[in-house]
Motif scaffolding. Sequence first.
Motif: not given
Length: 431
Positions: A128, A152-154, A156, A163, A168-170
Motif C-alpha cells: 500500500r 490503486g482504487c478503493n 470496488y 481494486p 488500495s488507494e494511495r
Amino acid sequence: MKPEKIYIETYGCQMNKLDSEYVNAILTEDGFTVVTDPDDADVILLNTCGVRDNAEQRIHGRVGELSSLRRFKPDLIFGIIGCMAQRLGNNLISDVVSIVAGPDTYRLLPSMIEKALYEKTSFTDLHRDETYSGIEPVRVCSHSAWVAVMRGCNNYCSYCIVPYTRGSERSIPCDDILAEIENLKQNGYREVTLLGQNVNSYNDGEINFTRLLERIAQTGIEWIRFLTSHPKDLSVDILDVMSKNDNICNHLHLPLQSGSDRILKAMNRKYTISRYLSLIESARKFIPGINISTDIIFGFPDETEEDYRNTLSVMQSVRFDFAFLYRYSEREGTKAALFPNKVPEQVRLDRLREAIELQNSIIRQKNRERIGATYVVLIKGLSKDKQGWYGFTETNIPVVVKSKDGASRIGSFVNVHIEDSTGGSLVGTAI
Ligand code: SAH
Ligand code: SF4
Ligand code: F3S
C-alpha cells in the motif's frame, strides 16, 4: 550468459503505460538495456491489462506468437507483468513464462530476471506504500508526460477487477508531484496528464485534488489534463479551478457506466443519473465549449431492455464528444460475477453495436459542426500517409493536419484551420 537486453510491450490504460516507463527506469538503472525490437531481446516483458476477458485472451495469443522466437534463441526469457499478472499470479508460470510480477513488485524485476534462466518466480504482493517514488520514469515521449497523482482504487465498483489488481488507494505527496512537473517543464515538456483511478479522491493532508490542480496550474506548464473523474466525487470546485486556469485543458472524462439508476446501484457507483446530468450541466456552464468523454458498459447482469434504452437516451441527451463503449465482461472475484440474471453474450454484443452506431453518428455530426473553426493542435506524430501530422486539440479531439512544410513540428503547438472530418478525426491545414 546473463540476460541483458529487455523488450517491453504494454497493454491497458495510461497508468500501465506509465508503469512501463518506471520498469524501463528500474531496469536501466540496474545495467540492463531496453530495446525496441523483440528480435533483439534476451527478455520479453508483457505489461498486461486484466480489465476485460478479451484483453487477457490477446495476451495469451501474443505469448504464443512471440514464443516462436525461441527457435532461434532457446534461452529467451518471458515475463508477464501488470494487472493480469497480479490477477492470475503463479498460474501464468509455464514452459514459456518464467517471470510473473504484479504492479507493486517492479523493484524486484532485476533480481527476477537475473535468476530467470534457472528459477521461475511470481511476485504478486500488493504494497500500500509503493508509489515508485525516487524513480524517474524513462519517458517514451519528449513533449507529453503521464504523471501519477495516485495509485490503486478503493471504490470496488461491482464489475471491476482494478481494486484487486492494483490494491488500495494511495496519493503521491503534492510536493513530489510539483517537483516532477517543474522538472518536466524545464525539460521542454508541454503537456502533462495527471493519472489516478479516481483523481477526485486525491488526498495529501490539507491538499485535495482541487488544491493540487490549482498548484499544478501555477507551475505554468502549458497543457494539463487529468483522468479519471468519478461522478460521485467530482466537485463544482474543480470545475471552477478549470474555468479559472487557461492551462487546464477543457476536457473532462466522466464515466457514466449506465443510464439506469437501478443498474448504477448494482454497480456500486454511488450516484444517480440526475446527479450525473447536473454535473454535465455545471461543467458546460462553468466551461463553455468543454468536451466530455465517458465510459459505458452494456449488458451488465440484469440489465433490461428498458435499462438499456435509458442508457441510449442519456447518450442522446448528453451527446458525448467521445465514448469508450464496452460489453460487460465477467471478472472472477468481483461481486458482479456472482449476480444472477446474466445477459446473454449475443444481447450484450447487439446492445454494444447499436450504441456504437449512435455514438458514431453523434461524433460525425459534432465534427461537421467544427468545420471552419481554427484550433490549436499539439502535434504528436506523422499522419498515416506521412504527408502531414496528427495531434490533439486542447479539448482532446484528434486532428489530421495537412502541411507542405517538411519541417518536424512534433511536440509543437500549431494553429489548424479545419476543413473536413473523417470518421472520428478532424482534418485541417496548418496556418
Ligand atoms: N478508474 C477508471 C477506469 C477503470 S477501467 C474509472 O473508474 O472510470 C476503464 C473502464 O473499463 C471502466 O470505466 C469501465 O467502463 C470498463 N470496465 C471495467 N470493468 C469492466 C468489465 N468487467 N467489463 C466491461 N467493462 C469494464
Ligand atoms: Fe474500477 Fe470503479 Fe475503481 Fe474505476 S472507480 S478502477 S471502475 S473500481
Ligand atoms: Fe489499467 Fe487494465 Fe490494470 S485498465 S489498471 S491495466 S486492469
